[in-house]
Enzyme design. Structure first.
Site, PDB file in Angstrom:
ATOM      1  N   CYS A 179       0.809  -1.229   0.000  1.00  0.00           N
ATOM      2  CA  CYS A 179       0.000   0.000   0.000  1.00  0.00           C
ATOM      3  C   CYS A 179       0.840   1.276   0.000  1.00  0.00           C
ATOM      4  O   CYS A 179       0.341   2.353  -0.311  1.00  0.00           O
ATOM      5  CB  CYS A 179      -0.955   0.009   1.187  1.00  0.00           C
ATOM      6  SG  CYS A 179      -2.148  -1.322   1.118  1.00  0.00           S
ATOM      7  N   HIS A 217      -3.112   7.671   2.037  1.00  0.00           N
ATOM      8  CA  HIS A 217      -3.535   6.324   1.631  1.00  0.00           C
ATOM      9  C   HIS A 217      -4.892   6.058   2.273  1.00  0.00           C
ATOM     10  O   HIS A 217      -5.142   6.441   3.419  1.00  0.00           O
ATOM     11  CB  HIS A 217      -2.505   5.296   2.097  1.00  0.00           C
ATOM     12  CG  HIS A 217      -2.977   3.887   1.928  1.00  0.00           C
ATOM     13  ND1 HIS A 217      -3.549   3.437   0.758  1.00  0.00           N
ATOM     14  CD2 HIS A 217      -3.012   2.830   2.790  1.00  0.00           C
ATOM     15  CE1 HIS A 217      -3.889   2.164   0.901  1.00  0.00           C
ATOM     16  NE2 HIS A 217      -3.576   1.779   2.128  1.00  0.00           N
ATOM     17  N   ASN A 244     -10.087   0.336   0.029  1.00  0.00           N
ATOM     18  CA  ASN A 244      -8.624   0.407   0.009  1.00  0.00           C
ATOM     19  C   ASN A 244      -8.115  -0.159  -1.321  1.00  0.00           C
ATOM     20  O   ASN A 244      -8.193  -1.367  -1.539  1.00  0.00           O
ATOM     21  CB  ASN A 244      -8.084  -0.390   1.202  1.00  0.00           C
ATOM     22  CG  ASN A 244      -6.572  -0.358   1.292  1.00  0.00           C
ATOM     23  OD1 ASN A 244      -5.887   0.034   0.362  1.00  0.00           O
ATOM     24  ND2 ASN A 244      -6.052  -0.797   2.429  1.00  0.00           N
TER      25      ASN A 244
HETATM   26  O1  UT7 Z   1      -3.666  -0.620   3.646  1.00  0.00           O
HETATM   27  C1  UT7 Z   1      -2.848  -1.313   4.493  1.00  0.00           C
HETATM   28  C2  UT7 Z   1      -3.007  -0.874   5.870  1.00  0.00           C
HETATM   29  N1  UT7 Z   1      -4.193  -1.459   6.451  1.00  0.00           N
HETATM   30  C3  UT7 Z   1      -4.783  -0.860   7.457  1.00  0.00           C
HETATM   31  O2  UT7 Z   1      -4.367   0.205   7.839  1.00  0.00           O
HETATM   32  C4  UT7 Z   1      -5.901  -1.561   8.134  1.00  0.00           C
HETATM   33  C5  UT7 Z   1      -5.809  -1.323   9.609  1.00  0.00           C
HETATM   34  N2  UT7 Z   1      -6.834  -2.019  10.410  1.00  0.00           N
HETATM   35  C6  UT7 Z   1      -8.136  -1.662  10.359  1.00  0.00           C
HETATM   36  O3  UT7 Z   1      -8.542  -0.816   9.594  1.00  0.00           O
HETATM   37  C7  UT7 Z   1      -9.075  -2.319  11.368  1.00  0.00           C
HETATM   38  O4  UT7 Z   1      -8.325  -3.038  12.306  1.00  0.00           O
HETATM   39  C8  UT7 Z   1     -10.122  -3.256  10.704  1.00  0.00           C
HETATM   40  C9  UT7 Z   1     -11.140  -2.426   9.965  1.00  0.00           C
HETATM   41  C10 UT7 Z   1      -9.432  -4.227   9.767  1.00  0.00           C
HETATM   42  C11 UT7 Z   1     -10.865  -4.069  11.768  1.00  0.00           C
HETATM   43  O5  UT7 Z   1     -11.440  -3.222  12.728  1.00  0.00           O
HETATM   44  P1  UT7 Z   1     -11.296  -3.576  14.297  1.00  0.00           P
HETATM   45  O6  UT7 Z   1     -12.071  -2.544  15.006  1.00  0.00           O
HETATM   46  O7  UT7 Z   1      -9.823  -3.638  14.575  1.00  0.00           O
HETATM   47  O8  UT7 Z   1     -12.032  -4.953  14.403  1.00  0.00           O
HETATM   48  P2  UT7 Z   1     -11.471  -6.399  14.823  1.00  0.00           P
HETATM   49  O9  UT7 Z   1     -10.620  -6.974  13.726  1.00  0.00           O
HETATM   50  O10 UT7 Z   1     -10.864  -6.305  16.166  1.00  0.00           O
HETATM   51  O11 UT7 Z   1     -12.809  -7.245  14.894  1.00  0.00           O
HETATM   52  C12 UT7 Z   1     -13.835  -6.909  15.814  1.00  0.00           C
HETATM   53  C13 UT7 Z   1     -14.984  -7.880  15.649  1.00  0.00           C
HETATM   54  C14 UT7 Z   1     -14.591  -9.347  15.741  1.00  0.00           C
HETATM   55  O12 UT7 Z   1     -15.615 -10.003  16.462  1.00  0.00           O
HETATM   56  P3  UT7 Z   1     -15.395 -10.400  17.998  1.00  0.00           P
HETATM   57  O13 UT7 Z   1     -14.209 -11.324  18.002  1.00  0.00           O
HETATM   58  O14 UT7 Z   1     -15.143  -9.108  18.721  1.00  0.00           O
HETATM   59  O15 UT7 Z   1     -16.692 -11.063  18.359  1.00  0.00           O
HETATM   60  C15 UT7 Z   1     -14.640  -9.822  14.307  1.00  0.00           C
HETATM   61  O16 UT7 Z   1     -14.939 -11.183  14.188  1.00  0.00           O
HETATM   62  O17 UT7 Z   1     -15.630  -7.728  14.366  1.00  0.00           O
HETATM   63  C16 UT7 Z   1     -15.754  -8.991  13.735  1.00  0.00           C
HETATM   64  N3  UT7 Z   1     -15.641  -8.814  12.291  1.00  0.00           N
HETATM   65  C17 UT7 Z   1     -16.688  -8.534  11.488  1.00  0.00           C
HETATM   66  N4  UT7 Z   1     -17.994  -8.392  11.719  1.00  0.00           N
HETATM   67  C18 UT7 Z   1     -18.794  -8.094  10.682  1.00  0.00           C
HETATM   68  C19 UT7 Z   1     -14.496  -8.820  11.539  1.00  0.00           C
HETATM   69  N5  UT7 Z   1     -14.816  -8.564  10.257  1.00  0.00           N
HETATM   70  C20 UT7 Z   1     -16.154  -8.389  10.195  1.00  0.00           C
HETATM   71  C21 UT7 Z   1     -17.041  -8.063   9.153  1.00  0.00           C
HETATM   72  N6  UT7 Z   1     -18.346  -7.928   9.430  1.00  0.00           N
HETATM   73  N7  UT7 Z   1     -16.618  -7.875   7.861  1.00  0.00           N
END
Ligand code: UT7
Length: 324
Positions: free
Chosen positions: A118, A251, A281
């Site tokens: 990225c 980005h 993204n």
């Molecule tokens: O371009 C390269 C650089 N990339 C980035 O900068 C990405 C950086 N990271 C992020 O943007 C965020 O961490 C994400 C958007 C990827 C995820 O957000 P988060 O607030 O960190 O969520 P998480 O991964 O901790 O997941 C929270 C919950 C989980 O459920 P439990 O375990 O709390 O019950 C996941 O299973 O959300 C659940 N989950 C979803 N629910 C509905 C994960 N993906 C989904 C989904 N829909 N698509």
């Protein structure tokens, strides 16, 4: 003593695939266990463009490049080099950049690809600027083009909802005045964090899957710290403060990260170019796509100071400051 060679940005272009897939489409049509509400709240994403069979990294890159040349009023035959930042090339080789040369009918000059995930566009911009400052090229196309939809594990809801496809391009030319054009670029990488965001396989290390994997929360944590450092570095190198920045063209990974950076610079929301809501993204394509949009709709104008920043797999990260 002769004047140093300075590099200005003279053209912008972009290409987005025809097919648009909304968050609701992902949940309803694609059967992914997710919701518009979850995706919007966590990321700011509302939809993404997804490439069809005839839309490839090289075809999209060539179209974005054509637009950048047209914007600048430069013919492809005048271009000395093509640099393409991509993690999703059509083939292992020839490089996408070389394929773009063929698409554009170029019979001279050179091209090569840059792999920095990225952060690829910032890396390509820095590389092009260095080539130009050392006198090896005077007109260079710098392109970010990606089809991440072909790299995703569509059964992994934690990653497949985050990305989209597209291409963005800029034309760089020598001949900027003092204090104009590319003022500085700052690049970093740290392979120790490679396991946070990667593709699990390639030709040199075959695996059955070859899909993107990410520890989202950890990447988020690194992004906040490292982007902040890269931005401070850019400002300090030029004796500037956040108040001097007219536009941030970041980005586009997550609106929460973008908002955090804007807050750090005390930039109001209308000074930040956001496309993540419509493009998701698009990896190395996201910055040039956003810049293309903001230049063409008249927001970013000649003389404006533009800050770019990105972080991606590697981890790689960096920043660039450009006086348009
Ligand atoms: O371009 C390269 C650089 N990339 C980035 O900068 C990405 C950086 N990271 C992020 O943007 C965020 O961490 C994400 C958007 C990827 C995820 O957000 P988060 O607030 O960190 O969520 P998480 O991964 O901790 O997941 C929270 C919950 C989980 O459920 P439990 O375990 O709390 O019950 C996941 O299973 O959300 C659940 N989950 C979803 N629910 C509905 C994960 N993906 C989904 C989904 N829909 N698509």
């Amino acid at each position: 003593m002769s004047d140093p060679i300075r590099v200005r940005l003279t053209g912008v272009g972009g290409y987005l695939p025809r097919d648009v897939v909304t968050n609701d489409d992902l949940a309803r049509k694609f059967g992914i266990e997710t919701s518009d509400e979850w995706i919007r709240t966590r990321t700011g994403i509302g939809q993404r463009h997804i490439a069809s069979g005839d839309e490839t990294t090289s075809s999209m890159a060539a179209e974005a490049a054509r637009q950048a040349l047209e914007y600048a009023g430069v013919d492809a035959s005048q271009v000395d080099a093509v640099l393409v930042a991509t993690a999703t090339p059509d083939q292992v080789f020839p490089a996408v950049a070389v394929q773009v040369q063929a698409h554009l009918g170029m019979t001279a000059g050179f091209g090569f690809d840059i792999s920095a995930a990225c952060s690829g566009f910032v890396y390509a911009l820095a590389t092009a600027t260095a080539l130009m400052r050392s006198g090896q090229a005077r007109k260079v196309l710098v392109i970010g083009s990606e089809v991440f939809s072909r790299l995703l594990d569509w059964t992994d809801r934690s990653t497949c909802v985050l990305f989209g496809d597209g291409a963005g391009a800029v034309l760089l030319e020598t001949g900027a005045g003092e204090g104009e054009g590319v003022l500085s670029t700052h690049l970093h990488s740290d392979g120790r964090t490679g396991d946070l965001l990667y593709v699990d396989g390639a030709v040199g290390c075959p695996s059955t899957s070859q899909h993107l994997r990410m520890q989202g929360r950890e990447v988020f944590r690194h992004a906040v710290v490292k982007l902040s450092q890269a931005v401070d570095e850019a400002l300090e190198a030029n004796g500037l403060t956040g108040q001097d920045i007219q536009w941030m063209v970041p980005h586009q990974a997550n609106l929460r990260i973008i908002d955090g950076m804007a807050k750090k610079l005390a930039l109001s929301a209308d000074r930040v170019v956001v496309t993540v809501d419509r493009h998701a993204n698009t990896s190395a394509a996201s910055i040039p796509l956003a810049l293309n949009e903001a230049v063409r709709d008249g927001r970013v104008r000649k003389g404006d100071l533009v800050l770019m920043e990105a972080l991606g797999g590697g981890l790689t990260w960096g920043s660039a400051l450009i006086r348009m």
